[in-house]
Scaffold this active site. Structure first.
Site, PDB file in Angstrom:
ATOM      1  N   HIS A  77       0.840  -1.200   0.000  1.00 49.85           N
ATOM      2  CA  HIS A  77       0.000   0.000   0.000  1.00 49.85           C
ATOM      3  C   HIS A  77       0.875   1.249   0.000  1.00 49.85           C
ATOM      4  N   ASP A 106       6.288  20.182 -27.630  1.00 51.63           N
ATOM      5  CA  ASP A 106       6.178  18.873 -27.001  1.00 51.63           C
ATOM      6  C   ASP A 106       7.207  18.860 -25.885  1.00 51.63           C
ATOM      7  N   TRP A 142       7.034   0.245   3.940  1.00 49.16           N
ATOM      8  CA  TRP A 142       7.570   0.887   2.729  1.00 49.16           C
ATOM      9  C   TRP A 142       8.935   1.491   2.980  1.00 49.16           C
ATOM     10  N   SER A 170      13.118   5.239 -14.323  1.00 47.97           N
ATOM     11  CA  SER A 170      12.010   5.951 -14.951  1.00 47.97           C
ATOM     12  C   SER A 170      11.890   7.373 -14.417  1.00 47.97           C
ATOM     13  N   SER A 171      11.946   7.513 -13.085  1.00 45.85           N
ATOM     14  CA  SER A 171      11.780   8.852 -12.519  1.00 45.85           C
ATOM     15  C   SER A 171      12.897   9.784 -12.931  1.00 45.85           C
ATOM     16  N   HIS A 254      12.918  12.075   2.817  1.00 40.83           N
ATOM     17  CA  HIS A 254      12.260  13.340   3.103  1.00 40.83           C
ATOM     18  C   HIS A 254      12.105  14.206   1.872  1.00 40.83           C
ATOM     19  N   GLU A 256      11.725  13.118  -0.902  1.00 40.87           N
ATOM     20  CA  GLU A 256      10.658  12.414  -1.601  1.00 40.87           C
ATOM     21  C   GLU A 256       9.276  12.932  -1.193  1.00 40.87           C
ATOM     22  N   TYR A 258       8.460  15.784  -0.334  1.00 35.69           N
ATOM     23  CA  TYR A 258       8.202  17.058  -1.003  1.00 35.69           C
ATOM     24  C   TYR A 258       8.000  16.869  -2.493  1.00 35.69           C
ATOM     25  N   SER A 269      -1.810  26.706  -6.741  1.00 34.89           N
ATOM     26  CA  SER A 269      -1.486  28.068  -7.135  1.00 34.89           C
ATOM     27  C   SER A 269      -2.021  28.411  -8.530  1.00 34.89           C
ATOM     28  N   HIS A 303      14.567  13.635  11.274  1.00 40.00           N
ATOM     29  CA  HIS A 303      13.361  13.690  12.114  1.00 40.00           C
ATOM     30  C   HIS A 303      12.549  12.398  12.049  1.00 40.00           C
ATOM     31  N   HIS A 304      12.926  11.507  11.139  1.00 39.86           N
ATOM     32  CA  HIS A 304      12.261  10.208  11.142  1.00 39.86           C
ATOM     33  C   HIS A 304      12.951   9.238  12.098  1.00 39.86           C
ATOM     34  N   THR A 329       6.558  27.075   4.106  1.00 41.14           N
ATOM     35  CA  THR A 329       5.268  26.475   3.806  1.00 41.14           C
ATOM     36  C   THR A 329       4.143  27.388   4.258  1.00 41.14           C
ATOM     37  N   LYS A 332       3.407  30.013   1.824  1.00 41.09           N
ATOM     38  CA  LYS A 332       2.545  29.549   0.740  1.00 41.09           C
ATOM     39  C   LYS A 332       1.081  29.601   1.155  1.00 41.09           C
ATOM     40  N   ARG A 451       1.741   1.875  14.983  1.00 43.30           N
ATOM     41  CA  ARG A 451       1.343   1.640  13.600  1.00 43.30           C
ATOM     42  C   ARG A 451       1.809   0.255  13.169  1.00 43.30           C
TER      43      ARG A 451
HETATM   44  C1  HEA Z   1      -0.342   8.958  -1.310  1.00 38.49           C
HETATM   45  C2  HEA Z   1      -0.263   8.154  -0.402  1.00 38.49           C
HETATM   46  C3  HEA Z   1      -1.379   7.422   0.303  1.00 38.49           C
HETATM   47  C4  HEA Z   1      -2.737   7.399   0.087  1.00 38.49           C
HETATM   48  C5  HEA Z   1      -3.530   8.125  -0.952  1.00 38.49           C
HETATM   49  C6  HEA Z   1      -3.278   6.516   1.068  1.00 38.49           C
HETATM   50  C7  HEA Z   1      -4.639   6.213   1.169  1.00 38.49           C
HETATM   51  C8  HEA Z   1      -5.186   5.460   2.190  1.00 38.49           C
HETATM   52  N1  HEA Z   1      -4.503   4.889   3.251  1.00 38.49           N
HETATM   53 FE1  HEA Z   1      -2.503   4.851   3.486  1.00 38.49          FE
HETATM   54  N2  HEA Z   1      -0.485   4.853   3.758  1.00 38.49           N
HETATM   55  C9  HEA Z   1       0.441   5.494   2.984  1.00 38.49           C
HETATM   56  C10 HEA Z   1       0.168   6.321   1.909  1.00 38.49           C
HETATM   57  C11 HEA Z   1      -1.103   6.555   1.408  1.00 38.49           C
HETATM   58  N3  HEA Z   1      -2.266   6.025   1.862  1.00 38.49           N
HETATM   59  C12 HEA Z   1       1.764   5.229   3.454  1.00 38.49           C
HETATM   60  C13 HEA Z   1       3.063   5.762   2.870  1.00 38.49           C
HETATM   61  C14 HEA Z   1       1.619   4.390   4.565  1.00 38.49           C
HETATM   62  C15 HEA Z   1       2.723   3.804   5.455  1.00 38.49           C
HETATM   63  C16 HEA Z   1       2.995   2.409   5.018  1.00 38.49           C
HETATM   64  C17 HEA Z   1       3.910   1.723   5.964  1.00 38.49           C
HETATM   65  O1  HEA Z   1       3.666   1.757   7.174  1.00 38.49           O
HETATM   66  O2  HEA Z   1       4.878   1.114   5.484  1.00 38.49           O
HETATM   67  C18 HEA Z   1       0.196   4.186   4.733  1.00 38.49           C
HETATM   68  C19 HEA Z   1      -0.360   3.427   5.755  1.00 38.49           C
HETATM   69  C20 HEA Z   1      -1.718   3.331   5.992  1.00 38.49           C
HETATM   70  C21 HEA Z   1      -2.286   2.799   7.188  1.00 38.49           C
HETATM   71  C22 HEA Z   1      -1.504   2.312   8.395  1.00 38.49           C
HETATM   72  C23 HEA Z   1      -1.304   0.860   8.386  1.00 38.49           C
HETATM   73  C24 HEA Z   1      -0.537   0.460   9.591  1.00 38.49           C
HETATM   74  O3  HEA Z   1       0.360   1.184  10.023  1.00 38.49           O
HETATM   75  O4  HEA Z   1      -0.840  -0.608  10.125  1.00 38.49           O
HETATM   76  C25 HEA Z   1      -3.652   2.874   7.054  1.00 38.49           C
HETATM   77  C26 HEA Z   1      -4.599   2.410   8.080  1.00 38.49           C
HETATM   78  O5  HEA Z   1      -5.734   2.674   8.057  1.00 38.49           O
HETATM   79  C27 HEA Z   1      -3.926   3.449   5.760  1.00 38.49           C
HETATM   80  C28 HEA Z   1      -5.199   3.657   5.242  1.00 38.49           C
HETATM   81  C29 HEA Z   1      -5.432   4.305   4.041  1.00 38.49           C
HETATM   82  C30 HEA Z   1      -6.762   4.477   3.486  1.00 38.49           C
HETATM   83  C31 HEA Z   1      -8.039   3.974   4.079  1.00 38.49           C
HETATM   84  C32 HEA Z   1      -6.593   5.188   2.313  1.00 38.49           C
HETATM   85  C33 HEA Z   1      -7.697   5.600   1.369  1.00 38.49           C
HETATM   86  O6  HEA Z   1      -7.567   6.966   1.112  1.00 38.49           O
HETATM   87  C34 HEA Z   1      -7.682   4.807   0.100  1.00 38.49           C
HETATM   88  C35 HEA Z   1      -8.823   5.221  -0.780  1.00 38.49           C
HETATM   89  C36 HEA Z   1      -8.779   4.543  -2.091  1.00 38.49           C
HETATM   90  C37 HEA Z   1      -9.485   3.462  -2.409  1.00 38.49           C
HETATM   91  C38 HEA Z   1     -10.359   2.818  -1.423  1.00 38.49           C
HETATM   92  C39 HEA Z   1      -9.410   2.808  -3.719  1.00 38.49           C
HETATM   93  C40 HEA Z   1     -10.569   2.965  -4.615  1.00 38.49           C
HETATM   94  C41 HEA Z   1     -11.718   2.046  -4.513  1.00 38.49           C
HETATM   95  C42 HEA Z   1     -11.770   0.756  -4.852  1.00 38.49           C
HETATM   96  C43 HEA Z   1     -10.587  -0.058  -5.169  1.00 38.49           C
HETATM   97  C44 HEA Z   1     -13.019   0.040  -4.907  1.00 38.49           C
HETATM   98  C45 HEA Z   1     -13.239  -0.870  -3.782  1.00 38.49           C
HETATM   99  C46 HEA Z   1     -13.858  -0.120  -2.687  1.00 38.49           C
HETATM  100  C47 HEA Z   1     -14.501  -0.649  -1.646  1.00 38.49           C
HETATM  101  C48 HEA Z   1     -14.499  -2.103  -1.385  1.00 38.49           C
HETATM  102  C49 HEA Z   1     -15.220   0.224  -0.689  1.00 38.49           C
HETATM  103  N4  HEA Z   1      -2.734   3.726   5.143  1.00 38.49           N
HETATM  104  C1  HEA Z   2       3.465  15.043   1.231  1.00 39.31           C
HETATM  105  C2  HEA Z   2       4.094  14.539   2.159  1.00 39.31           C
HETATM  106  C3  HEA Z   2       4.552  15.173   3.431  1.00 39.31           C
HETATM  107  C4  HEA Z   2       4.706  16.497   3.769  1.00 39.31           C
HETATM  108  C5  HEA Z   2       4.465  17.711   2.920  1.00 39.31           C
HETATM  109  C6  HEA Z   2       5.187  16.508   5.114  1.00 39.31           C
HETATM  110  C7  HEA Z   2       5.466  17.675   5.801  1.00 39.31           C
HETATM  111  C8  HEA Z   2       6.050  17.710   7.055  1.00 39.31           C
HETATM  112  N1  HEA Z   2       6.343  16.640   7.849  1.00 39.31           N
HETATM  113 FE1  HEA Z   2       5.919  14.698   7.427  1.00 39.31          FE
HETATM  114  N2  HEA Z   2       5.770  12.768   6.891  1.00 39.31           N
HETATM  115  C9  HEA Z   2       5.303  12.280   5.700  1.00 39.31           C
HETATM  116  C10 HEA Z   2       4.890  13.023   4.625  1.00 39.31           C
HETATM  117  C11 HEA Z   2       4.934  14.406   4.581  1.00 39.31           C
HETATM  118  N3  HEA Z   2       5.310  15.238   5.593  1.00 39.31           N
HETATM  119  C12 HEA Z   2       5.281  10.854   5.711  1.00 39.31           C
HETATM  120  C13 HEA Z   2       4.838   9.959   4.561  1.00 39.31           C
HETATM  121  C14 HEA Z   2       5.758  10.462   6.953  1.00 39.31           C
HETATM  122  C15 HEA Z   2       5.882   9.056   7.530  1.00 39.31           C
HETATM  123  C16 HEA Z   2       6.946   8.253   6.930  1.00 39.31           C
HETATM  124  C17 HEA Z   2       6.948   6.886   7.544  1.00 39.31           C
HETATM  125  O1  HEA Z   2       7.535   6.729   8.615  1.00 39.31           O
HETATM  126  O2  HEA Z   2       6.318   5.975   6.957  1.00 39.31           O
HETATM  127  C18 HEA Z   2       6.077  11.696   7.663  1.00 39.31           C
HETATM  128  C19 HEA Z   2       6.629  11.716   8.941  1.00 39.31           C
HETATM  129  C20 HEA Z   2       7.062  12.861   9.564  1.00 39.31           C
HETATM  130  C21 HEA Z   2       7.860  12.868  10.748  1.00 39.31           C
HETATM  131  C22 HEA Z   2       8.399  11.645  11.491  1.00 39.31           C
HETATM  132  C23 HEA Z   2       7.448  11.206  12.492  1.00 39.31           C
HETATM  133  C24 HEA Z   2       7.885   9.956  13.156  1.00 39.31           C
HETATM  134  O3  HEA Z   2       8.021   8.939  12.489  1.00 39.31           O
HETATM  135  O4  HEA Z   2       8.095  10.025  14.364  1.00 39.31           O
HETATM  136  C25 HEA Z   2       8.071  14.187  11.071  1.00 39.31           C
HETATM  137  C26 HEA Z   2       8.851  14.657  12.245  1.00 39.31           C
HETATM  138  O5  HEA Z   2       9.300  15.702  12.321  1.00 39.31           O
HETATM  139  C27 HEA Z   2       7.414  14.986  10.052  1.00 39.31           C
HETATM  140  C28 HEA Z   2       7.413  16.366  10.020  1.00 39.31           C
HETATM  141  C29 HEA Z   2       6.915  17.122   8.967  1.00 39.31           C
HETATM  142  C30 HEA Z   2       6.980  18.570   8.921  1.00 39.31           C
HETATM  143  C31 HEA Z   2       7.510  19.491   9.977  1.00 39.31           C
HETATM  144  C32 HEA Z   2       6.449  18.922   7.708  1.00 39.31           C
HETATM  145  C33 HEA Z   2       6.325  20.347   7.195  1.00 39.31           C
HETATM  146  O6  HEA Z   2       6.740  20.429   5.860  1.00 39.31           O
HETATM  147  C34 HEA Z   2       4.930  20.873   7.317  1.00 39.31           C
HETATM  148  C35 HEA Z   2       4.889  22.362   7.096  1.00 39.31           C
HETATM  149  C36 HEA Z   2       3.502  22.915   7.069  1.00 39.31           C
HETATM  150  C37 HEA Z   2       2.876  23.575   8.058  1.00 39.31           C
HETATM  151  C38 HEA Z   2       3.526  23.807   9.380  1.00 39.31           C
HETATM  152  C39 HEA Z   2       1.462  24.068   7.915  1.00 39.31           C
HETATM  153  C40 HEA Z   2       1.275  25.397   7.284  1.00 39.31           C
HETATM  154  C41 HEA Z   2       2.047  26.476   7.897  1.00 39.31           C
HETATM  155  C42 HEA Z   2       1.487  27.560   8.494  1.00 39.31           C
HETATM  156  C43 HEA Z   2       0.040  27.798   8.535  1.00 39.31           C
HETATM  157  C44 HEA Z   2       2.444  28.579   8.995  1.00 39.31           C
HETATM  158  C45 HEA Z   2       2.432  28.913  10.411  1.00 39.31           C
HETATM  159  C46 HEA Z   2       2.685  27.782  11.309  1.00 39.31           C
HETATM  160  C47 HEA Z   2       3.374  27.841  12.449  1.00 39.31           C
HETATM  161  C48 HEA Z   2       4.434  28.830  12.723  1.00 39.31           C
HETATM  162  C49 HEA Z   2       3.103  26.868  13.533  1.00 39.31           C
HETATM  163  N4  HEA Z   2       6.811  14.159   9.161  1.00 39.31           N
HETATM  164 CU   LIG Z   3      10.301  13.775   6.671  1.00 36.27          CU
END
Ligand code: HEA
Ligand code: HEA
Ligand SMILES: [Cu+2]
Ligand code: CUA
Lengths: 526, 295, 377
Positions: A77, A106, A142, A170-171, A254, A256, A258, A269, A303-304, A329, A332, A451
């Site tokens: 997932h 193109d 993942w 590819s990327s 990280h 990634e 972004y 925007s 921070h992870h 951020t 923005k 989790r």
């Molecule tokens: C872009 C990234 C993205 C998106 C869009 C989603 C979408 C969703 N995610 Fe996901 N998620 C991740 C990125 C994302 N996730 C990542 C990176 C992790 C961490 C993995 C890890 O721990 O290694 C994670 C982990 C994660 C967990 C934690 C699992 C765990 O730690 O044990 C859960 C739990 O609820 C969850 C739920 C969902 C759900 C309900 C959606 C929903 O929004 C999904 C909605 C979409 C659909 C449902 C598909 C369309 C419909 C059909 C296919 C038809 C069939 C429909 C029915 C039967 C109703 N996700």
């Molecule tokens: C699109 C993806 C995305 C984005 C944009 C971000 C944005 C940010 N993330 Fe997140 N992050 C993930 C995807 C993302 N993250 C994923 C997938 C994980 C889990 C990975 C895994 O373990 O599986 C993760 C996990 C993760 C962790 C690790 C948690 C843990 O495992 O213990 C942390 C810790 O610092 C963190 C921090 C942040 C911060 C500070 C930002 C900042 O960029 C956010 C900045 C934005 C704002 C703050 C809001 C708007 C700002 C304002 C309105 C201004 C004024 C605000 C103040 C002065 C308070 N993220």
């Molecule tokens: Cu990060």
């Protein structure tokens, strides 16, 4: 989508022609379409996995899947959502829109473009095939942490590794193409500081991709040699360190995240000014903010890893650096709000998605900021609080942005208007579903639910049930989206060239649907 | 408006899909192929990998011939505008950046091992307990003659073959530049000679490296399995060696093309791309020599 | 400032409480306060940063929704023309910066104190392995393993689930109140993470390295947590239970442990001084097997896929006894099959091996004696 048959070998069976057209194409619009279709397919697959494990999590106890299979679905997932759903969706949009927005005929390297795309279906075929292998699919999350993925990983891990290599190739090739297109094919007069923000954000994203995808390739290569060739990168007995893997992975990881959000910023925007009928507020600061976010993203990976026992100074450094990202951020977010301020707002579906994006991404960003506070992160880390954070930034960030973009540009692509009423219904189901699914995760996380667990103790039951019900709605909303898009492709009210009255930019100067070759001779930008 | 030449957009092409299939076969085959090297899982998935892997490699070669052949033909027909030429150059530049980052991952690993993991295992910083409880006999040295687990190895001496290789590679970077000058002045014979010398130097480098590896395995007990020192050593030098091989092959192809009369003083992107690549490989080696062998 | 944020925050919590459920306690919606000074500081830090986020979010959303309502086209048909202002850009760069500094200062101070592992009164070495904890009291020289005790029937929804479903173990870690306890965490196989929310201690257990953390608990009681780093199949089934007692109780517990160790030693001598029959060993062996081995090899001995070999009809369980002994006692490096010699007594090992050799149609007829195991150690 757009009918034209000029370079297709004639006199063959229509099916052969069809395949030849899509497989051999060098046209940015067709390749963009391919990317978007692949992305949606993979989104459904990864979403279906989420449905499955949400079903399992609806109640405590083991009901539907084994513990091992649960881990496999969570891993796939995460991987497929990130690499298969979001990244190709953004590349698809880039393919469609960047040449149109900068006045290019193109992409700069059309054959390479086709190559970048066609690697992907194979890569994901490889990744998904692991589900059917003896020993099961990869089951270590993942994030692929060693040594669970090296010494203890199932045999299919090797297919994952090579699959990631393919995705990386590819990327990188795709990113090179986008950078070159932007630098080299802008129409005369289209200076960098006149480029639409979607193009700007993609430029930065492409740069990030080139910088970090090879690092991920390096990380999985070390995994491979540790598994099979006796190296000890991630094993203390040989002088290595399991944490080394995490450092390398998050150095990629990280930036990634972004990569997964910056194009979304770009889309917001584009959409918000259109429906505010007002120019984007603070264009320059938007550009600078994007650049700062990209630069900062290289120095926050730690921070992870706060709970891994890093030295105090490292923890402090990464905490401060991470908190800094909130500033650009925030700029923005404030700029978007200021764009709306005293505009003349209407709320067509793309605008709804853009607003949903801003609101819920901000929530996710703020919870990110909470995660950055190290002592507090000791409590949040690896709980559902993190899961809540990542879905709040990724679902509204990447998926809402993409869907908003599709509604926004679909009339330009197909020449037809989508069904506005259905679009709005889609939005509202998605918003409600999203919040019902992911908001309670904050609380179960705070209450102490780790989790990646297949089964949990009783106090977490109620909120997990709520989450699972929400996930069902979220799933349904995707089916509605599919229906709307297919309906629009097949016909509907004809779109004007301008489509949206408030829209600005080169893409609105060409006919709807966009002709096969957009700008054979470059337009002149004032 | 018409002062900008029409950008060349090729019509459909089969080479990308051939390439994708080729990459897929290579990757899929390799994933199974490597498993055969591990007793633990060899029984699991059988051994269908090797033939698929080799087919994939052959197909990649075929694709390169076809694809580059097409590009060369287009170039000879004069379809490459200045703009397209710029696109190629930029693409090559960013490709090299991505390669740099690939090596950066391994250099990062090397520094991590030297500055962090090895000293920590020996109790540096706040890791006294690690040392006392887990690895009481382990001492921090680099090169790592004895791993915490007790595997011994000897280090590779910098001032023997590696130094000779450094001289060779630096020289070859100079000769390829001479070739480039010659090409710019359209002096074909010096061009061919300098290029040939470059290729020969590159080949020599690879041969010497192979000898060095044999020596490491047989005499020094320095193998992939001898702890983090061996791991980083072979990973870095190995990938570098692979890149040298690739670069030398590219230059060899360029040499053949000069024999066929390709390239003009102002249209020779392929040649430049190959020589950039060569310089990149050279610079990486300097870092390698410094941090892997010398210090 | 704090009083406002506290009020906003409690309002939010209440609202959420009201929406979700009537029977869940308020605890469900907040970070735990915990039972150490540090956990309480961490909770206040959480409140602070959460409050900041709520306020910042509220301001942004209020402005935004005001604009959505007041500047919609029907109300505000003529859009304004402005699109730039360096002054406001500077303002909304600076204010967040100041807010962040405000959050970073207390966070830094708390962190510095958390990382101060010096002057501990007591050291516990925690070694994780799939999927159990091994606790060793370094000074007292005693140690034991801590395994999940929730029965499979509850997990598989056959029996009703108990109150501490998945959060119960055979041997909890016992700690004293008021003393500074230092935890050294490490692992034998993959990365695990030792977490007790009520102490605000979460520390990864990394194979080959030792991490340090500490706590000082104020109130006696039983505190429960879980392994929080994905560590393979049974990551969900690896609870941490800590029983905190007053200092005197703790000391007498230590003495009891020492005594129990001695008794176990005597029992071991007694066990190996006589021959055991198959009928005695088989039920004992089944017990041991179900507790320790069945998660991987399955209760019916059929294993799971290629990774966890079937023992029913397996090569080793039906082959020579020596090889079987050796595999069970020493495990196999780099696989999930761990060494059981340190974890089980001679008698238990003898029983489980006998059981494996005769259950599920293996019928080798071999009876392994504790003495054999003892001499193989
Ligand atoms: C872009 C990234 C993205 C998106 C869009 C989603 C979408 C969703 N995610 Fe996901 N998620 C991740 C990125 C994302 N996730 C990542 C990176 C992790 C961490 C993995 C890890 O721990 O290694 C994670 C982990 C994660 C967990 C934690 C699992 C765990 O730690 O044990 C859960 C739990 O609820 C969850 C739920 C969902 C759900 C309900 C959606 C929903 O929004 C999904 C909605 C979409 C659909 C449902 C598909 C369309 C419909 C059909 C296919 C038809 C069939 C429909 C029915 C039967 C109703 N996700
Ligand atoms: C699109 C993806 C995305 C984005 C944009 C971000 C944005 C940010 N993330 Fe997140 N992050 C993930 C995807 C993302 N993250 C994923 C997938 C994980 C889990 C990975 C895994 O373990 O599986 C993760 C996990 C993760 C962790 C690790 C948690 C843990 O495992 O213990 C942390 C810790 O610092 C963190 C921090 C942040 C911060 C500070 C930002 C900042 O960029 C956010 C900045 C934005 C704002 C703050 C809001 C708007 C700002 C304002 C309105 C201004 C004024 C605000 C103040 C002065 C308070 N993220
Ligand atoms: Cu990060
Ligand atoms: Cu041990 Cu998770």
């Amino acid at each position: 989508m757009i009918a034209h048959a000029e370079n297709i070998p004639r006199g063959r069976h229509p099916l052969v022609q069809f395949i030849a057209r899509w497989v051999l194409t060098t046209n940015h619009k067709e390749i963009g379409t391919l990317y978007l279709c692949l992305s949606f397919t993979l989104f459904m697959i990864a979403g279906a996995m989420a449905m499955l494990f949400r079903l399992e999590l609806a109640q405590p106890g083991l009901q539907f899947v084994t513990a091992n299979f649960y881990n496999q679905t969570v891993t796939l997932h995460g991987l497929i959502m990130v690499f298969g759903a979001v990244m190709p969706a953004f590349v698809g949009l880039a393919n469609w829109m960047i040449p149109m927005m900068i006045g290019a005929p193109d992409m700069a390297l059309p054959r390479l473009n086709n190559f970048s795309f066609w690697i992907l279906p194979f890569a994901f075929f490889m990744l998904l095939s692991t589900l059917f292998m003896e020993g099961g699919a990869p089951n270590f999350g993942w994030t692929l942490y060693a040594p669970l993925s090296t010494t203890y990983g199932p045999p299919s891990t090797d297919f994952l590794i090579f699959g990631i290599h393919l995705m990386g190739i590819s990327s990188v090739l795709g990113a090179i193409n986008i950078i070159v297109t932007i630098f080299n094919l802008r129409a005369p007069g289209m200076t960098l500081m006149k480029m639409p923000l979607f193009v700007w954000t993609w430029l930065i994203t492409a740069f990030l991709l080139i910088m970090v995808m090879p690092v991920l390739a390096g990380a999985v290569t070390m995994m491979l040699t540790d598994r099979h060739f006796g190296t000890s990168f991630f094993s203390a007995a040989g002088g290595g360190d399991p944490l080394l893997f995490q450092h390398v992975f998050w150095f990629f990881g990280h930036p990634e995240v972004y990569i997964l959000i910056l194009p979304g910023f770009g889309i917001a925007s584009q959409i918000i000014p259109t429906f505010s009928r007002k120019k984007l507020f603070g264009y320059r600061s938007m550009v600078y903010a994007t650049v700062s976010i990209a630069i900062l993203s290289f120095i926050v990976w730690g921070h992870h890893m706060f709970a891994t026992g890093m030295p105090l100074v490292a923890e402090l450094f990464f905490m401060y650096a991470t908190m800094l990202i909130a500033i650009p951020t925030g700029v923005k977010v404030f700029n978007w709000v200021a764009t709306m301020w005293r505009g003349s707002l209407t709320f067509e579906t793309p605008m709804l998605f853009a607003l949903g994006f801003v609101v819920m991404f901000t929530i996710g960003g703020l919870s990110g900021l909470m995660l950055a506070i190290v002592p507090a992160d000791f409590q949040y880390h690896d709980t559902f609080f993190v899961v809540a954070h990542l879905h709040y930034v990724l679902y509204p960030g990447a998926i809402f942005a993409t869907m908003g973009a599709v509604y926004y540009w679909l009339p330009k692509w197909t020449g037809n208007m989508y069904n506005e009423r259905l679009g709005k219904i889609h939005f509202w189901i998605a918003v409600v579903g999203l919040n019902v699914t992911f908001f309670p995760m904050h609380f179960v996380g705070l209450a102490g639910m780790p989790r990646r667990i297949v089964d949990y103790s009783l106090p977490f039951s109620d909120l997990n049930l709520v989450s699972s019900i929400g996930a069902g709605f979220l799933g349904l909303s995707q089916l509605l989206f599919l229906y709307i898009v297919v309906q629009t492709i097949r016909g509907g009210e004809k779109a004007t060239d301008q489509v949206w009255e408030g829209a600005e930019g080169l893409e609105w100067t060409i006919p709807s649907p966009a002709p096969h070759h957009t700008f054979e001779t470059p337009p002149h930008v004032e | 408006m018409s002062d900008t030449p029409r950008y060349y957009v090729p019509h459909s092409s089969v080479w990308p899909i051939v390439g994708s299939v080729a990459l897929f076969l290579t990757a899929f085959g390799a994933a199974n192929f490597v498993q055969q090297s591990t007793v633990k899982v060899a029984t699991a998935t059988g051994s269908f990998g090797a033939p698929i892997f080799y087919t994939g490699l052959a197909l990649i070669a075929f694709m390169m011939f076809g694809w580059f052949g097409t590009v060369i033909r287009e170039s000879l027909k004069g379809m490459v505008s200045g703009l397209l030429d710029r696109s190629y150059r930029m693409a090559m530049f960013w490709f090299i950046v991505s390669e740099v980052m690939f090596f950066a991952a391994f250099f990062g690993t090397l520094f991590y091992a030297r500055i962090i993991s090895v000293p920590w295992l020996a109790g540096a910083g706040s890791n006294l307990e690690t040392h006392l409880h887990l690895w009481p006999d382990f001492a921090d040295t680099w090169p790592l003659f004895m791993t915490p687990g007790g595997t011994a190895t000897e280090a590779m001496e910098a001032w023997g073959l590696p130094f000779i290789n450094t001289v060779i590679l630096v020289t070859s970077s100079v000769t390829v530049t001479f070739a480039h000058w010659a090409l710019k002045k359209n002096r074909r014979l010096p061009l061919q000679i300098w290029l040939a010398i470059t290729v020969i130097l590159g080949t020599t480098f690879v041969v010497l490296q192979a000898i060095e590896y044999i020596d490491a395995y047989n005499e020094l007990g320095l193998t992939l399995g001898s702890g983090i020192y061996g791991s980083t050593f072979f990973m870095l030098t190995g990938f570098h060696g692979a890149h040298v091989t690739l670069g030398a092959t590219m230059l060899a192809v360029m040499w053949l093309r000069t024999l066929k009369g390709h390239f003009t003083p102002d249209n020779h992107f392929a040649f430049e791309a190959a020589s950039w690549y060569w310089h990149f490989v050279d610079v990486i080696w300097l870092f390698l020599f410094t941090f892997v062998y010398w210090f | 400032m704090t009083s406002i944020t506290n009020r906003v925050q409690s309002f939010l919590i209440l609202a959420v409480l009201w929406v979700f459920s009537q029977n869940a306690s308020a605890q469900m919606f907040d970070m735990r306060r915990g039972v150490t000074d540090m956990s309480q500081r961490v909770q206040s830090l959480h409140h602070l940063i959460f409050g900041i986020c709520v306020v910042v979010g509220a301001i942004v959303f209020i402005v935004m929704f005001y604009s959505i309502i007041a500047h919609r086209r029907s109300k505000h048909p003529e859009p304004a023309k402005f699109h730039e202002s360096t002054a406001v850009e500077v303002v909304w760069t600076l204010i967040p910066t100041l807010i962040l500094i405000g959050a970073a200062v207390p966070a830094t101070m708390t962190l510095i104190d958390i990382e101060d592992n010096s002057d501990a009164d007591l050291t516990v070495l925690i070694t994780a392995s799939q999927w159990k904890w091994h606790y060793q009291y370094v000074e007292a020289g005693i140690g034991f393993y801590s395994n999940l005790t929730t029965p499979l029937e509850q997990i598989n929804n056959v029996d009703p689930k108990g109150e501490y479903y998945l959060l119960e173990v055979d041997n909890p870690l016992v700690l004293p109140t008021n003393l500074k306890v230092r935890f050294l965490t490490t692992s034998d196989d993959v990365i695990h993470s030792w977490w007790v929310p009520d102490f605000a201690v979460k520390q990864d257990a990394i194979p080959g390295f030792i991490n340090e953390a500490w706590t000082r608990v104020n109130t006696p009681g039983v505190y429960r947590g879980q392994c929080t780093e994905l560590c393979g199949m049974n990551h969900a089934f690896m609870p941490v239970v800590v029983e905190v007692r007053s200092e005197e109780d703790f000391l007498s517990w230590i003495d009891d442990q020492r005594l129990a160790n001695e008794l176990a030693g005597e029992a071991a001598v007694a066990a190996r001084s006589r021959d055991w029959t198959m009928a005695e060993l088989m039920p004992m062996g089944e017990d041991v097997f179900l507790t320790h081995c069945a998660t991987c090899h399955q209760p019916d001995g059929m294993g799971q896929g290629i990774k966890y070999p079937a023992l029913a009809g397996g090569v080793i369980p039906t082959g020579p006894v020596e090889a079987h002994l050796e595999r069970v006692m020493n495990g196999l490096a780099e696989t999930e099959m761990q060494a059981w010699a340190p974890q089980l007594s001679d008698l238990e090992l003898a029983a489980v091996i006998t059981y494996e050799r005769n259950a599920w149609g293996n019928d080798t007829g071999d009876v392994v004696q504790p003495l054999t195991v003892y001499s193989a150690r």
